[in-house]
Write a protein that holds these residues in place. Structure first.
Motif, PDB file in Angstrom:
ATOM      1  N   ARG A  20     -10.836 -74.119  28.376  1.00  0.00           N
ATOM      2  CA  ARG A  20     -11.604 -73.918  29.620  1.00  0.00           C
ATOM      3  C   ARG A  20     -12.939 -73.244  29.343  1.00  0.00           C
ATOM      4  O   ARG A  20     -13.936 -73.584  29.960  1.00  0.00           O
ATOM      5  CB  ARG A  20     -10.785 -73.091  30.606  1.00  0.00           C
ATOM      6  N   ARG A  21     -12.945 -72.275  28.459  1.00  0.00           N
ATOM      7  CA  ARG A  21     -14.209 -71.584  28.128  1.00  0.00           C
ATOM      8  C   ARG A  21     -15.195 -72.536  27.455  1.00  0.00           C
ATOM      9  O   ARG A  21     -16.378 -72.484  27.722  1.00  0.00           O
ATOM     10  CB  ARG A  21     -13.946 -70.384  27.246  1.00  0.00           C
ATOM     11  N   SER A  22     -14.668 -73.375  26.539  1.00  0.00           N
ATOM     12  CA  SER A  22     -15.587 -74.287  25.840  1.00  0.00           C
ATOM     13  C   SER A  22     -16.074 -75.391  26.771  1.00  0.00           C
ATOM     14  O   SER A  22     -17.185 -75.893  26.618  1.00  0.00           O
ATOM     15  CB  SER A  22     -14.907 -74.878  24.603  1.00  0.00           C
ATOM     16  N   ALA A  23     -15.275 -75.784  27.774  1.00  0.00           N
ATOM     17  CA  ALA A  23     -15.685 -76.808  28.714  1.00  0.00           C
ATOM     18  C   ALA A  23     -16.737 -76.288  29.688  1.00  0.00           C
ATOM     19  O   ALA A  23     -17.612 -77.011  30.138  1.00  0.00           O
ATOM     20  CB  ALA A  23     -14.478 -77.338  29.496  1.00  0.00           C
TER      21      ALA A  23
END
Length: 189
Positions: free
Chosen positions: A184-187
């Motif tokens: 989620r953080r990388s997206a």
């Protein structure tokens, strides 16, 4: 460094020199010759001297004037037929019977020469400890015959197994949660 291989070679030469030339020798003198009784000598050698039942032996006959000979023994599966060897003398290979009893067995060889020279020797059949059942075998049902007389107890997983399983499940849940958070953080970046 080269002294170790040299030492092994020297030991091999000494061992070969000390080993007997033929494993078993039998000589026939004037008493065993048939026909003229001329006193000629024939030598029979057997190698290996102590074969196991079902094994093979090499027979070598020296000083036989004929080009053929036949050998028989109670230990042989069939008659041994001698033929000329490349280096002189006569040679035969014999198979020891698989049901030959352990111990010494006489070998009688008759030369196919004008005199019908005979010689004898000995082969010692070794007792290699044949596997034979010593008690009735509990068989049938995939080995369950032995269990019919005993009470069968099966213990399921204990407390230790339950704790280990819960710890592994918790580690798996944390790993999946950590991976989701990272995705989620990388997206969102």
């Amino acid at each position: 460094m080269r002294s170790i291989p040299l030492t092994f070679c020297a030991l091999a030469v000494v061992a070969a020199a000390l080993a007997p030339a033929s494993a078993a020798q039998a000589d026939s003198g004037t008493g065993s010759d048939r026909g003229t009784g001329s006193g000629s000598r024939t030598a029979l050698s057997v190698s290996p001297p102590s074969p196991a039942p079902g094994g093979a032996v090499d027979l070598r006959l020296d000083s036989c004037e004929g080009k053929e000979a036949k050998g028989s023994s109670g230990a042989f599966a069939s008659e041994a037929r001698f033929s000329p060897a490349a280096d002189g003398g006569l040679f035969a290979e014999a198979r020891i019977s698989s049901d030959a009893s352990p111990g010494d067995h006489e070998i009688r060889v008759v030369c196919a020469d004008a005199k019908g020279t005979e010689t004898s020797g000995t082969v010692t059949v070794a007792d290699r400890g044949r596997a034979t059942p010593r008690a009735p075998v509990s068989a049938g049902g995939g080995g369950t015959a032995a269990r019919t007389h005993k009470e069968v107890q099966q213990d399921g997983p204990g407390m230790v197994h339950a704790v280990i399983g819960l710890v592994l499940a918790a580690v798996a849940v944390v790993a999946v949660a950590f991976r989701r958070v990272r995705r989620r953080r990388s997206a969102s970046d």
